[in-house]
Design a protein around this motif. Structure first.
Motif, mmCIF file in Angstrom:
data_model
loop_
_atom_site.group_PDB
_atom_site.id
_atom_site.type_symbol
_atom_site.label_atom_id
_atom_site.label_comp_id
_atom_site.label_asym_id
_atom_site.label_seq_id
_atom_site.Cartn_x
_atom_site.Cartn_y
_atom_site.Cartn_z
ATOM 1 N N ARG A 158 4.414 5.132 2.472
ATOM 2 C CA ARG A 158 5.042 3.849 2.333
ATOM 3 C C ARG A 158 6.646 4.447 1.683
ATOM 4 N NH1 ARG A 158 1.278 0.738 1.727
ATOM 5 N NH2 ARG A 158 1.619 0.490 -0.503
ATOM 6 N N ASP A 260 2.129 -3.674 9.551
ATOM 7 C CA ASP A 260 2.296 -4.335 8.182
ATOM 8 C C ASP A 260 2.947 -2.902 7.271
ATOM 9 O OD1 ASP A 260 1.107 -6.194 9.565
ATOM 10 O OD2 ASP A 260 -1.337 -5.613 9.167
ATOM 11 N N GLU A 261 2.603 -1.562 7.448
ATOM 12 C CA GLU A 261 2.425 -1.063 6.042
ATOM 13 C C GLU A 261 4.417 -0.280 6.652
ATOM 14 O OE1 GLU A 261 1.150 0.171 4.652
ATOM 15 O OE2 GLU A 261 -0.878 -0.489 4.963
ATOM 16 N N THR A 264 5.755 -3.311 4.482
ATOM 17 C CA THR A 264 5.363 -3.084 3.463
ATOM 18 C C THR A 264 7.479 -2.622 3.124
ATOM 19 O OG1 THR A 264 3.525 -3.794 3.295
ATOM 20 C CG2 THR A 264 4.385 -2.825 1.354
ATOM 21 N N LYS A 267 10.748 -3.817 3.165
ATOM 22 C CA LYS A 267 10.780 -4.918 2.308
ATOM 23 C C LYS A 267 11.459 -3.221 0.766
ATOM 24 C CE LYS A 267 8.231 -8.333 3.850
ATOM 25 N NZ LYS A 267 6.678 -9.499 3.536
ATOM 26 N N ASP A 268 10.812 -2.951 0.548
ATOM 27 C CA ASP A 268 10.850 -1.778 -0.443
ATOM 28 C C ASP A 268 11.294 -1.178 -0.202
ATOM 29 O OD1 ASP A 268 10.308 -0.012 -2.585
ATOM 30 O OD2 ASP A 268 10.252 1.051 -1.413
#
Length: 707
Positions: A158, A260-261, A264, A267-268
């Motif tokens: 990620r 989903d990954e 995330t 957002k990061d």
């Protein structure tokens, strides 16, 4: 893109004018020289338009230099492809250029770089393909060595994805768009500083929210100063949820475990990488815009101040007023040379008004004084009142003169060199007197930003401020012209093509050999070559010269042309000068050639009609309301005479004869909407104001311009 096309795209100026101006600049021609004496080549561009060409020329050169640096770095990394090189070379702004370079920057060890070293980039690519359903099983294959778990593997992947997202130009530009359109700037007071006395001037911003795109220059600069001094915290914000939704729509193509990954990672990337960098960029962009606006205000004010009305060559008695330390007095001759100095003590604690009046009367008579200049600082009103009690034998004009920057001058090397045997108080008084005689000649000795006619001048980009103000001073000096036989080194240094070293050489030569009799004699100055003479001669004046053209703005390169005009008119040059009847009958078209056209010929005729005419108005006496001594004497509804002493974007400050200046807010300058304060008032303009409100505790006076 060529420099020519780049400048045209930024300025919308005609191609021929820009092209010729660039060539003249390459030939070391100055802005005043080009705008005044090369009108045919530029298409009659003025100094502001030529300055814009200079500005964008420098911007283009900065951009090209950065391109070369980036191309070299990419070559060294062995990642430069023909496509990437073409993309870089075609870029026309620095932000886009840095976005292109971002993926290749060698930065500190990031989380993404650490994950790559652990071998997690293939996993990141699998996730970004968005084709896998059982992501955890795939991630398990990467659990080894420094990767302790499936979650560690996914987290590392990620981080790599976050970096990829951060490097996407389309994502960055979309967030920039959101910031440009919808960002707000919010401030909150630092609770431990809320009661700090120094913080009180910023209390309006203890809890403030405003659209970043609409915040006025002065307010943003005030907020940033308050933040710098630790009184408030500043935040730039947009609708995070809306931005994240747009990012997801651009990136996510499926709704499986990969999504989903990626969500995330988005957002990061947004919170850790994109938002901090791009909000800082947006704030800096707003700051640059505020700086530009503030610098424009300062430059406009400075121009008005420098072109303030001179009294001319009159004998002046100048007073730097004071209470305990007394009033420092100097007597200056018509050329501004110091003839005598004295200190009087008419005010508390000594109260020797009788002795002061006697001394002033004696000095006025002994030095045949024609005008009195009183500094507008402490004890100014009391000193003015004293002077007006004296019955002089001749008509003496009394002026109150701004002291702004006088203390800077009096402690400077220039002042020490001029008056090595006198202290700062005498030098300050001399400066006050000379400002009355010729504001321009005296104020050029002071660092422009120390004069104090701007807003937040210490908070703006100092390099840009200096460049802008130096240009204003140069344009003002050359617009007025300089008497080469009396000008100081400081004044001469701003003449087109001269500069500090040649100015010093001119003064040294003048001291050693006496006054210059002709313009051509200036060529005898060491190191003053043909180019410097070409650039500067038209702006240098020789008073009472044998050739009257030497005391005009006509360039020596046009003397032969004027001889021909005089001969054709059957007159001598002396008979031609000032003779409007003959000059207006000259057929200018018959004197046009490949090198001279109507714009220059019209300038010549205008100058011959009134050669050496000072473009400035003569100083006028002004009297404050003698009943107003302190802010306690000011009441609502009063009509008072005042002098505009500073102009900002939000209004203007007015000296009404007391320590505190009053403010005419922009909304009180006219009954209709006002967009530009300078369209209604000018610096040092004498006006009548109406008092709207007096806040004695905060020492604030609200005024309205009385028509």
């Amino acid at each position: 893109m060529s420099i020519l096309k780049y400048i045209i795209s930024q300025t919308q100026l005609p191609e021929t004018g820009v092209k010729n101006t660039l060539k003249l600049l390459e030939d070391d021609c100055t802005i005043p020289f080009i705008s005044r004496y090369r009108k045919e080549l530029t298409g009659n561009l003025d100094e502001v338009q030529i300055a814009d060409i200079v500005k964008y020329k420098e911007a283009f050169e900065t951009l090209e230099k950065r391109k070369l640096t980036i191309l070299k770095a990419l070559e060294e990394q062995d990642v430069l492809t023909p496509e990437l090189q073409k993309k870089i070379e075609s870029t026309t702004d620095l932000i886009t250029l840095e976005d292109i370079y971002l993926p290749y920057k060698k930065s500190r060890k990031t989380k993404a770089e650490k994950a790559r070293q652990f071998g997690l980039e293939p996993l990141a690519k699998i996730i970004m393909s968005q084709n896998a359903n059982d992501v955890e099983s795939i991630a398990f294959k990467y659990v080894k060595n420094d990767v302790a778990s499936v979650e560690d593997a996914l987290e590392g992947a990620r981080h790599i994805i976050s970096e990829w997202i951060n490097e996407r130009t389309d994502i960055r530009n979309n967030i920039r768009y959101q910031l440009d359109r919808y960002a707000t700037i919010t401030t909150k007071v630092v609770k431990t500083k809320a009661e700090d006395e120094k913080a009180q001037k910023f209390r309006d911003y203890f809890d403030w929210t405003e659209a970043l795109s609409r915040i006025p220059s002065h307010r943003l600069l005030a907020i940033l100063r308050a933040e710098k001094e630790g009184f408030i915290r500043v935040k730039i914000a947009i609708d995070d949820d809306a931005v994240l939704a747009k990012m997801e729509n651009r990136i996510i193509r499926s709704r499986n475990a990969c999504a989903d990954e990626i969500t995330t990672a988005i957002k990061d990337a947004y919170k850790r990488l994109l938002l901090p960098a791009l909000t800082n960029e947006a704030l800096q962009k707003a700051k640059d815009k505020a700086d530009e606006s503030a610098i424009q205000v300062f430059a406009k004010n400075l121009k008005q101040l420098l072109l303030g009305s001179p009294l001319g060559e009159k004998r002046v008695l100048a007073i730097d007023p004071g209470f305990r330390t007394g009033c420092k007095i100097v007597c200056l001759d018509a050329q501004g040379d110091l003839k005598y100095n004295e200190t009087i003590y008419p005010h508390p604690p000594k109260n020797d008004a009788t002795g002061a009046i006697k001394k002033i009367s004696t000095m006025v008579e002994a030095y045949k004084i024609e005008a009195i200049a009183i500094g507008n600082g402490t004890a100014s009103r009391e000193t003015e009142t004293l002077i007006r009690r004296i019955h002089f034998k001749t008509d003496i004009q009394v002026f109150v003169v701004s002291e702004a920057g006088a203390s800077i001058y009096s402690a400077s090397k220039i002042a020490r060199d001029e008056f090595p045997n006198y202290d700062v108080t005498v030098r300050g008084s001399v400066s006050i007197g000379r400002r009355l005689q010729d504001p321009l000649a005296e104020l050029v000795k002071i660092d422009a930003k120390s004069i104090g006619v701007g807003q937040y001048q210490h908070d703006v980009d100092q390099s840009k401020l200096k460049g802008s103000l130096d240009l204003v001073v140069e344009n003002c000096v050359n617009a007025v012209g300089v008497n080469v036989n009396t000008a100081s080194t400081s004044l001469l240094s701003y003449v087109s093509g001269i500069g500090p070293k040649l100015a010093e050489n001119i003064v040294n030569y003048r001291t050693a050999h006496g006054a210059f009799a002709t313009r051509t004699a200036i060529k005898k100055v060491p190191r003053l070559g043909d180019k410097a003479f070409e650039q500067g001669a038209g702006f240098l004046r020789i008073k009472d010269a044998k050739n009257p053209l030497d005391d005009s703005a006509v360039h020596p390169e046009r003397y032969d042309l004027i001889k021909r005009m005089a001969k054709d008119a059957g007159k001598s040059i002396s008979e031609l000068i000032g003779n409007s009847t003959i000059l207006q009958k000259i057929n200018l078209n018959s004197y046009c050639s490949d090198t001279i056209g109507l714009p220059t010929l019209q300038d010549i005729i205008k100058e011959l009609e009134k050669p050496g005419l000072d473009i400035r108005q003569q100083a006028k006496v002004f009297t404050f309301n003698q009943d107003i001594k302190t802010i306690a004497d000011v009441t609502e509804g009063q009509l008072l005479p005042g002098i505009v002493n500073n102009i900002t974007n939000f209004g203007c400050f007015v000296d009404i004869g007391i320590k505190e200046s009053g403010l005419i807010h922009i909304s009180n300058l006219a009954d209709a909407f006002v967009s530009d304060v300078s369209e209604h008032v000018s610096l040092h303009q004498q006006i009548i104001v109406k008092v709207l409100e007096v806040d004695v505790a905060r020492k604030r006076i609200q005024l309205k311009l009385h028509k």
